[in-house]
Structures are given as C-alpha cells and as structure tokens.
Design a protein around this motif. Structure first.
Motif, short mmCIF file in Angstrom:
data_model
loop_
_atom_site.label_atom_id
_atom_site.label_comp_id
_atom_site.label_asym_id
_atom_site.label_seq_id
_atom_site.Cartn_x
_atom_site.Cartn_y
_atom_site.Cartn_z
N MET A 1 -15.04 5.97 4.97
CA MET A 1 -14.15 6.37 3.76
C MET A 1 -13.53 4.88 3.29
O MET A 1 -13.97 3.83 4.02
N ALA A 2 -12.84 5.22 2.43
CA ALA A 2 -12.26 3.77 1.83
C ALA A 2 -11.00 3.22 2.46
O ALA A 2 -10.37 3.94 3.04
N THR A 3 -11.03 1.89 2.22
CA THR A 3 -9.92 1.00 2.98
C THR A 3 -8.96 0.36 1.59
O THR A 3 -9.73 0.26 0.49
N TRP A 4 -8.01 -0.27 1.95
CA TRP A 4 -7.37 -1.27 1.07
C TRP A 4 -8.13 -2.42 0.56
O TRP A 4 -8.21 -2.97 -0.55
N ASP A 5 -8.91 -2.74 1.58
CA ASP A 5 -9.67 -4.04 1.24
C ASP A 5 -11.10 -3.19 0.11
O ASP A 5 -11.45 -4.25 -0.62
N ASP A 6 -11.52 -2.23 0.29
CA ASP A 6 -12.22 -1.72 -0.83
C ASP A 6 -11.49 -1.57 -2.06
O ASP A 6 -12.11 -2.02 -3.21
N VAL A 7 -10.24 -1.04 -2.18
CA VAL A 7 -9.57 -1.04 -3.26
C VAL A 7 -9.31 -2.43 -4.03
O VAL A 7 -9.60 -2.76 -5.21
N HIS A 8 -8.97 -3.46 -3.27
CA HIS A 8 -8.72 -4.65 -3.65
C HIS A 8 -10.23 -5.27 -4.26
O HIS A 8 -10.30 -5.73 -5.30
N ARG A 9 -11.08 -5.10 -3.55
CA ARG A 9 -12.58 -5.49 -3.89
C ARG A 9 -12.83 -5.06 -5.37
O ARG A 9 -13.55 -5.75 -6.15
N LEU A 10 -12.56 -3.60 -5.44
CA LEU A 10 -13.09 -2.97 -6.75
C LEU A 10 -12.19 -3.30 -7.71
O LEU A 10 -12.53 -3.71 -8.95
N PRO A 51 0.57 14.24 3.22
CA PRO A 51 -0.56 13.53 3.93
C PRO A 51 0.24 12.32 4.65
O PRO A 51 1.32 11.94 4.45
N ASP A 52 -0.34 11.88 5.97
CA ASP A 52 0.55 10.65 6.49
C ASP A 52 -0.28 9.44 6.37
O ASP A 52 0.12 8.56 7.08
N GLY A 53 -1.70 9.59 5.99
CA GLY A 53 -2.38 8.23 5.70
C GLY A 53 -1.84 7.40 4.50
O GLY A 53 -1.03 7.68 3.96
N PRO A 54 -2.86 6.72 4.12
CA PRO A 54 -2.57 5.54 3.00
C PRO A 54 -2.89 6.40 1.95
O PRO A 54 -3.81 7.25 1.68
N ILE A 55 -1.98 6.03 0.84
CA ILE A 55 -2.06 6.85 -0.53
C ILE A 55 -2.09 5.85 -1.61
O ILE A 55 -1.19 5.03 -1.73
N MET A 56 -3.04 6.18 -2.57
CA MET A 56 -3.26 5.31 -3.75
C MET A 56 -2.81 6.13 -4.96
O MET A 56 -3.22 7.49 -5.08
N GLY A 57 -2.09 5.48 -5.87
CA GLY A 57 -1.99 6.21 -7.19
C GLY A 57 -2.97 5.57 -8.18
O GLY A 57 -3.25 4.35 -8.17
N ALA A 58 -3.62 6.49 -9.04
CA ALA A 58 -4.42 5.97 -9.95
C ALA A 58 -4.23 6.61 -11.12
O ALA A 58 -3.97 7.84 -11.42
N ARG A 59 -4.38 5.83 -12.33
CA ARG A 59 -4.37 6.26 -13.84
C ARG A 59 -5.54 7.15 -14.05
O ARG A 59 -6.57 6.72 -13.55
N VAL A 60 -5.31 8.20 -14.85
CA VAL A 60 -6.53 8.88 -15.20
C VAL A 60 -6.51 9.09 -16.75
O VAL A 60 -5.45 8.76 -17.33
N ALA A 61 -7.61 9.39 -17.56
CA ALA A 61 -7.50 9.52 -18.87
C ALA A 61 -6.44 10.49 -19.57
O ALA A 61 -6.01 10.04 -20.61
N ARG A 92 -5.83 10.33 -1.22
CA ARG A 92 -5.71 10.12 0.20
C ARG A 92 -6.89 9.09 0.43
O ARG A 92 -7.87 9.44 0.28
N LEU A 93 -6.40 7.87 0.61
CA LEU A 93 -7.63 6.85 0.57
C LEU A 93 -8.45 7.11 2.02
O LEU A 93 -9.60 6.80 1.77
N ASP A 94 -7.94 7.62 2.94
CA ASP A 94 -8.86 7.82 4.00
C ASP A 94 -9.87 8.74 3.94
O ASP A 94 -10.52 9.27 4.86
N ARG A 95 -9.70 9.74 2.81
CA ARG A 95 -10.63 10.78 2.53
C ARG A 95 -11.75 10.56 1.39
O ARG A 95 -12.60 11.56 1.07
N ILE A 96 -11.43 9.55 0.86
CA ILE A 96 -12.41 9.29 -0.31
C ILE A 96 -13.58 8.42 -0.13
O ILE A 96 -13.12 7.36 0.66
N GLY A 97 -14.72 8.66 -0.33
CA GLY A 97 -15.84 7.62 -0.30
C GLY A 97 -15.78 6.45 -1.25
O GLY A 97 -15.15 6.59 -2.31
#
Length: 129
Positions: A1-10, A51-61, A92-97
């Motif tokens: 599953m994804a981490t903040w390091d993955d988000v940063h890199r991408l 949820p209690d894990g890391p949460i990311m907000g993302a814009r969508v079209a 839910r960052l800990d649930r997305i590939g």
C-alpha cells in the motif's frame, strides 16, 4: 500500500510541481494533492466509520469523477460534508495501491496545471508510448 514517500515521489515527478509546505503539493500555486487530517466536524459526520490512518485529499476533474470513485471503491475513497459540491476526494492512503495512487496524482495534477503545461505533459507521454 502507498505511503507519504510514494505521494512525494509521484507528485514531485510532475512538471513544475512544488511542495509548498510539508505534504501539500502544488502546480503554479494551485494545490492538487495534500495531507488532509480529519477535523472534529469530519469525525462527527463520519461517526464510527471514520478512518484513523493517513488521509490524502486529491482534486478530481469534476463531481461525476468524484461520485464514480466513491462508488467504485468506498474502502479507499470517501468524502465528508465539508467537500460537498467540490471536485475533491479523500483517500485512505494505507489502502490504495501505488499504481492507482500514481494515476490519481497525475489526474489531480492535470486538473490544476495550466492548459499549456498539461498539454505539453500529455504530448510527451504520448510520444513515449
């Protein structure tokens, strides 16, 4: 599953992306993905399903894309009343590939990047295939 390091890199791999503050990525001053901890009103609205894990907000079209993501995988994507009427989802960052995260980050960047920059990116991607 994804981490903040993955988000940063991408996120930082996208043209002219910057990390304005920790875990807040922007293109030309416009946010496309960021950390979004749940606030008291969010927790109250979500109740025990919050949820209690890391949460990311993302814009969508658009709102149609938002609704499709929410319906397609509610274990990963969710929203709160705060985001009603806005083309953004919570993840839910800990649930997305990582592959799905990459697609989401690129799409979020495309939503906020200036048209010429987005076109140049898409043109370059097309020439790579």
């Amino acid at each position: 599953m994804a981490t903040w390091d993955d988000v940063h890199r991408l996120a930082m791999a996208m043209p002219e992306a910057e990390e304005r503050s920790p875990r807040d990525w922007r293109v030309k001053g416009k946010g496309f993905v960021s950390e979004r901890p749940l606030r008291p009103a969010d927790l109250a609205a979500l109740g025990p399903s919050a949820p209690d894990g890391p949460i990311m907000g993302a814009r969508v079209a658009d709102l149609g894309v938002k609704e499709a993501l929410l319906a397609d995988d509610p274990a990963v994507y969710f929203t709160t009343p705060h985001f009603d009427g806005y083309a953004s989802v919570l993840v839910r960052l800990d649930r997305i590939g990582v592959e799905e995260l990459e697609e989401l980050v690129v799409e979020a960047w495309l939503c906020k990047a200036p048209k010429r920059l987005a076109k140049a990116y898409l043109d370059a991607q097309g020439s790579m295939t």
